[in-house]
Design an enzyme around this catalytic site. Structure first.
Site, PDB file in Angstrom:
ATOM      1  CD  GLU A   1      -2.841  -1.056   2.400  1.00  0.00           C
ATOM      2  OE1 GLU A   1      -3.711  -1.334   2.625  1.00  0.00           O
ATOM      3  OE2 GLU A   1      -2.169  -1.087   3.527  1.00  0.00           O
TER       4      GLU A   1
HETATM    5  C1  TNX Z   1      -3.994  -3.613   4.944  1.00  0.00           C
HETATM    6  S1  TNX Z   1      -2.654  -6.170   4.115  1.00  0.00           S
HETATM    7  C2  TNX Z   1      -3.116  -3.854   5.292  1.00  0.00           C
HETATM    8  C3  TNX Z   1      -2.798  -3.127   6.619  1.00  0.00           C
HETATM    9  C4  TNX Z   1      -3.948  -3.009   7.328  1.00  0.00           C
HETATM   10  C5  TNX Z   1      -5.193  -4.134   7.136  1.00  0.00           C
HETATM   11  C6  TNX Z   1      -6.393  -4.121   7.865  1.00  0.00           C
HETATM   12  C7  TNX Z   1      -1.703  -5.165   4.000  1.00  0.00           C
HETATM   13  C8  TNX Z   1      -0.296  -5.711   3.724  1.00  0.00           C
HETATM   14  N1  TNX Z   1      -1.886  -4.084   4.433  1.00  0.00           N
HETATM   15  O1  TNX Z   1      -2.050  -2.115   6.694  1.00  0.00           O
HETATM   16  O2  TNX Z   1      -3.578  -3.103   8.634  1.00  0.00           O
HETATM   17  O3  TNX Z   1      -5.333  -4.283   5.656  1.00  0.00           O
HETATM   18  O4  TNX Z   1      -7.159  -5.291   7.591  1.00  0.00           O
END
Ligand code: TNX
Length: 519
Positions: A334
Site C-alpha cells: 500500500e
Molecule cells: C491492509 S494487508 C493492510 C494493513 C491493514 C489491514 C487491515 C496489508 C499488507 N496492509 O496495513 O492493517 O489491511 O485489515
C-alpha cells in the site's frame, strides 16, 4: 434353593460393580477419535489406554541437551493441571521409560514430522529432529483430556488412547502475524501468543514492528525511532517498544518452541512513525506529526535520498544481528504515495541491503512489480495479478488471502472487534479453503506456506487477540499442516468444539461461533 440364594446376591454384586464402573468418567480409548488439531496424517487405534500417573517417568535419549529441554517442557506443561512433579531422566533404554523421547535419525517424516507409538505401558515419541519431537509433544498434550489445559490442579484420570500416529506437515511455513505497531503488546503478551500458536504446530511468528502509528523496536543508531516514534498508537494510547534485550528474549522464547520470528519493518509506505522521528527521511526535511488514526497509504520514505538507504541498512543490520532466523520482511504494501517509478528501484535496493545482511527477503505481494531476487518470497494478501507476477519471477508464495486468513476481519456484522473491508470471516469460512487452488495461477508447488494475519487497528489487549484468533487460527494451522485430502469442515467442527473445552480450561477467550456446537 440353596444355589439361588447364592446366585442372587452374586448378580446383585455384579450390577453394583457395573454401576460403579460406569460412573467413572468416560474414557476416550479410541485414538482415531481423538480431537487433535491439526489432524495427524495417519492414526491407527488399538483400543486401550495409557495412564499418566504421579510416578510416570519421562525419559529422553541421552547425549542431546535439546531433548532434555523438551522433556522438561513436557513435564512443566503437564504440571499445573495434574499437580504431578514428573521425573525426567536421560536413558538409552526405552524399556525403563513411561514416556520416551528419541531421535531416530531417519528423515522419513521430514524436519518436523514425528511418530507416536502408544501402548498401555509406554508412550514412545520419535522424530529425526528436536523440532519434530516438540511438535509430537503437542500431540501428546492434546491426546490427554481437555482439563490438562487447566491452570490449576484438577482431577484426572489422565488417559491417552493407545495406537500409532505418524505425522508431518504439508507446508514448510505455518505462521501467524501479530501487528504490534497499531497497538503495542507487551513481551508477556507476545510470549502467550507464541504458546498458543505452538499448540497448533505453527513454526513462525511474524511481528509487524513498524507502521504509521508506531515504531516498536529499539535501533541503537537511530534512538528517536522509539523515543518519539514509539510513544503512541492508534487511539492515542502510550504505545511502547521492545528494547533490543526484550526482542532477543522474544526470539529466544520462540526458539524454545521451535518458532522463528520474522521481523517486519514496513516500507516505503506505512512509515509515518519513522518520518515523525527523523526529518531527514522526508523529501522536504520536515518531520511529520505523530499519527494515531487508521488511514493507510499516506506516508513514504524519500526514496531518492542516500540517507534513506543508510537508515535502512542500519535498521536491517541491527535487527538481523538479534535474530538468528533466516528472514527479514520489508513490507512494501500500500505505498500509495510513492510513485511507481520510485517504488521499483526502492524495492530492488532494499532487497540488496537485506541480502547483504544474510537474510532472505519477504515482502507483501505488492513488491512483485519490482525485480525480485532469486530467493525473495511474496506474501499474497489481495492482489491476484501481483501474486502471479511473483510466481512468474520464480518466487515462492506465502498465502494470506484477506478474505480467509485475515484474523482482524469481523466474524459477522455484530462481532467486535474487527474490520470488514475484505469480508466477514466466520470459523467455517476461515477453514474451508485450499491454498493450492485458492488463487488462479498459484499452485501447490509455488506455495511456501500459510499465514493468519492479525492487524490490530481495533484490537487493544490480549483478550481481544484471543477472541480474534480463536477459533480461526487452529483452522489456519490445520490448513498448513494437514494434507487437503484429509480435511473437511464436518470433521474439523467436532474437533474444534472439543478444543472449546481446552480454551475454557485455560481461561482463553474465544468467539462462540454459531457454526460450532460448543460443548
Ligand atoms: C491492509 S494487508 C493492510 C494493513 C491493514 C489491514 C487491515 C496489508 C499488507 N496492509 O496495513 O492493517 O489491511 O485489515
Amino acid at each position: 434353593m440353596m444355589t439361588k440364594k447364592l446366585i442372587y446376591p452374586g448378580i446383585l454384586m455384579l450390577f453394583v460393580i457395573m454401576a460403579l464402573v460406569s460412573c467413572k468418567p468416560k474414557v476416550q480409548s479410541d485414538l482415531a477419535k481423538a480431537a487433535v488439531i491439526p489432524k495427524p496424517v495417519t492414526v491407527t487405534s488399538t483400543g486401550d489406554y495409557f495412564i499418566l500417573k504421579p510416578q510416570t517417568l519421562i525419559s529422553y535419549q541421552s547425549g542431546n541437551e535439546e531433548l532434555r529441554a523438551i522433556a522438561l517442557y513436557l513435564g512443566e506443561r503437564l504440571k499445573p493441571a495434574t499437580g504431578f512433579d514428573l521425573k525426567l531422566a536421560p536413558s538409552d533404554a526405552e524399556a525403563k521409560a513411561d514416556i520416551y523421547l528419541t531421535l531416530t535419525g531417519t528423515q522419513e517424516n521430514g524436519e518436523e514430522g514425528y511418530e507416536l507409538d502408544i501402548t498401555k505401558g509406554l508412550v514412545r515419541l520419535s522424530a529425526s529432529t528436536p523440532a519434530g519431537l516438540f511438535r509430537g509433544v503437542q500431540t501428546i498434550i492434546q491426546l490427554l483430556p481437555p482439563q490438562i489445559d487447566q491452570l490449576t490442579k484438577t482431577e484426572g484420570p489422565w488417559q491417552i488412547a493407545t495406537g500409532k500416529i505418524t505425522d508431518r506437515p504439508e507446508y514448510a511455513y505455518r505462521s501467524m502475524m501479530l501487528d504490534v505497531a497499531r497497538h503495542f503488546f507487551s513481551v508477556e503478551d507476545v510470549k502467550k501468543v507464541i504458546d498458543m500458536i505452538s499448540y497448533y504446530k505453527m513454526n513462525v511468528l511474524h511481528l509487524h514492528l513498524s507502521d504509521d502509528q508506531g515504531w516498536r523496536i529499539e535501533i541503537k543508531s537511530w534512538p528517536n525511532l522509539t523515543q518519539h516514534g514509539g510513544s503512541t498508537e492508534v487511539g492515542g494510547g502510550e504505545g511502547g517498544f521492545y528494547t533490543q534485550e526484550q526482542f532477543s528474549d522474544i526470539v529466544k522464547y520462540a526458539a524454545s518452541r521451535y518458532i522463528v520470528i520474522v521481523p517486519e519493518i514496513d516500507m516505503p509506505g506505512h512509515t509515518n512513525a519513522a518520518l515523525a522521528s527523523y526529518p531527514e527521511l522526508n523529501c522536504n526535511n520536515k518531520a511529520t506529526e505523530l499519527y494515531t488514526g487508521t488511514e493507510v497509504g499516506f506516508s513514504s520514505f524519500c526514496t531518492k535520498k542516500d540517507i534513506t538507504y543508510k537508515f535502512i541498512d542500519d535498521v536491517v543490520k541491527e535487527i538481523s544481528a538479534l535474530n538468528p532466523g533466516p528472514y527479514f520482511h520489508m513490507g512494501g504494501d500500500e505505498s500509495h504515495s510513492t510513485k511507481k517509478e520510485d517504488y521499483i528501484p526502492f524495492v530492488n535496493k532494499v532487497q540488496d541491503i537485506i541480502v547483504s545482511h544474510d537474510k532472505q527477503v519477504i515482502g507483501w505481494d505488492d513488491i512483485a512489480i519490482a525485480t525480485l531476487k532469486p530467493n525473495t518470497i511474496a506474501q499474497h494478501w489481495a492482489n491476484v495479478k501481483n501474486a502471479n507476477m511473483a510466481v512468474s519471477q520464480g518466487a515462492k508464495i506465502i498465502m494470506s488471502p484477506a478474505t480467509k486468513a485475515y484474523l482482524d476481519m469481523q466474524y459477522d456484522s455484530l462481532s467486535k472487534p474487527g474490520l470488514h473491508w475484505a469480508a466477514y470471516v466466520e470459523a467455517d469460512s476461515a477453514y474451508m479453503w485450499d491454498p493450492a487452488t485458492f488463487t488462479p495461477g498459484i499452485t501447490k508447488e509455488n506455495i511456501f506456506g500459510v499465514e493468519g494475519a492479525l492487524w490490530t487497528e481495533t484490537v487493544t489487549n490480549l483478550d481481544e487477540i484471543e477472541i480474534m484468533i480463536f477459533p480461526r487460527l487452529p483452522g489456519i494451522a490445520e490448513i498448513g499442516w494437514t494434507p487437503q485430502a484429509l480435511r473437511n469442515w464436518d470433521d474439523y467442527k467436532e474437533r474444534i468444539a472439543e478444543h472449546g473445552k481446552r480454551f475454557d480450561a485455560a481461561a482463553i477467550d474465544y468467539h462462540k461461533s454459531p457454526m460450532v456446537n460448543w460443548k
